[in-house]
Design an enzyme around this catalytic site. Structure first.
Site, PDB file in Angstrom:
ATOM      1  N   CYS A  96       0.836  -1.198   0.000  1.00  0.00           N
ATOM      2  CA  CYS A  96       0.000   0.000   0.000  1.00  0.00           C
ATOM      3  C   CYS A  96       0.875   1.253   0.000  1.00  0.00           C
ATOM      4  O   CYS A  96       1.757   1.405  -0.836  1.00  0.00           O
ATOM      5  CB  CYS A  96      -0.960  -0.044   1.183  1.00  0.00           C
ATOM      6  N   ARG A 129      -8.054   8.621  -8.360  1.00  0.00           N
ATOM      7  CA  ARG A 129      -7.786   7.511  -7.443  1.00  0.00           C
ATOM      8  C   ARG A 129      -8.322   6.226  -8.048  1.00  0.00           C
ATOM      9  O   ARG A 129      -9.426   6.205  -8.613  1.00  0.00           O
ATOM     10  CB  ARG A 129      -8.450   7.782  -6.089  1.00  0.00           C
ATOM     11  N   HIS A 194      -3.325  -4.830  -0.793  1.00  0.00           N
ATOM     12  CA  HIS A 194      -3.480  -5.012   0.652  1.00  0.00           C
ATOM     13  C   HIS A 194      -4.781  -5.747   0.885  1.00  0.00           C
ATOM     14  O   HIS A 194      -5.353  -6.330  -0.017  1.00  0.00           O
ATOM     15  CB  HIS A 194      -3.445  -3.660   1.383  1.00  0.00           C
TER      16      HIS A 194
END
Length: 244
Positions: A96, A129, A194
């Protein structure tokens, strides 16, 4: 014969555990103990003096940009020690937000800042994002396998001529432009995945354990297999659901 022992160093569990990354430590610990190998976990918190000497597997997880900046400020003075650890074949997993931090640059709160420079990669701010499940095809263990996980990042990481952890079957990966995901450099693995990563991917967990044992004891290692039916069923479900 003295029993084998692996020391797992967990950097900043108080700051970097946004995505249940402590599960990665538990997966390493239990798969060692189940094989009769002693597993010591050394946790280094924000106010601790960090001493990675004697650490066999080093783990760094993900957190908010504010917490990652605190971590980076703590680690930059240790850059040479971390670099020596990696160059000597020390096992390290950075997931991450910790993944771009091991490169030359990383992005925190929209600002490009100096990274640790442990590997020759760099990160830039993305236009959006990227969030979602990821499946990659990887040969990191020497045989083809899939790795599953979850990503949530706006940084875009560029590998230069380094080796990716794998190639995307679904998801955005390193930079949403090519099909690379993660990086492998010596015994360092970096990835945006993750969720946590290791409980979902027991073969990857055993790979890290094998490398740590080989580095510490200087011998070829073949780990006793487990019945990983539950893990393999969950893994196969993720692959079937997300790879179209």
């Amino acid at each position: 014969m003295e029993p084998k022992k692996i020391v797992i160093g967990h950097l900043f569990p108080d700051l970097l555990n946004m995505y249940s990354d402590a599960g990665n430590i538990k997966a390493l610990q239990m798969r060692l103990l189940w094989r009769g190998i002693e597993a010591e976990v050394r946790s280094f918190y924000a106010d601790d003096e960090i001493d990675i000497s004697g650490v066999d597997i080093l783990f760094v997880g993900g957190g908010s940009d504010r917490e990652q900046r605190r971590v980076l400020d703590k680690l930059l003075p240790l850059r040479e020690k971390l670099l020596s650890y990696v160059e000597a074949g020390g096992v390290m997993l950075a997931v991450c937000g910790a993944y771009p931090m091991v490169g030359k640059t990383c992005v925190l709160s929209g600002e490009t800042v100096e990274g640790l420079g442990l590997v020759n990669i760099y990160s830039t701010a993305g236009e959006k994002r990227v969030i979602g499940n990821v499946v990659i095809e990887s040969s990191v263990t020497g045989e083809s396998m899939t790795i599953v996980g979850f990503e949530n990042h706006s940084s875009m990481t560029h590998l230069e001529d380094n080796t990716p952890l794998g190639r995307l079957l679904c998801g955005h990966g390193n930079n949403d432009a090519d099909d690379s995901c993660g990086i492998v450099y010596k015994n360092l693995i970096g990835t945006y995945l993750h969720g946590p990563l290791l409980p979902k991917n027991p073969k990857l967990t055993d790979y890290l354990i094998t490398k740590a044992l080989q580095k510490k004891y200087g011998e070829e290692v073949t780990l006793a297999p487990f019945c990983d039916k539950a893990e393999e069923t969950a893994h196969a479900y993720a692959v079937k659901r997300f790879v179209k």
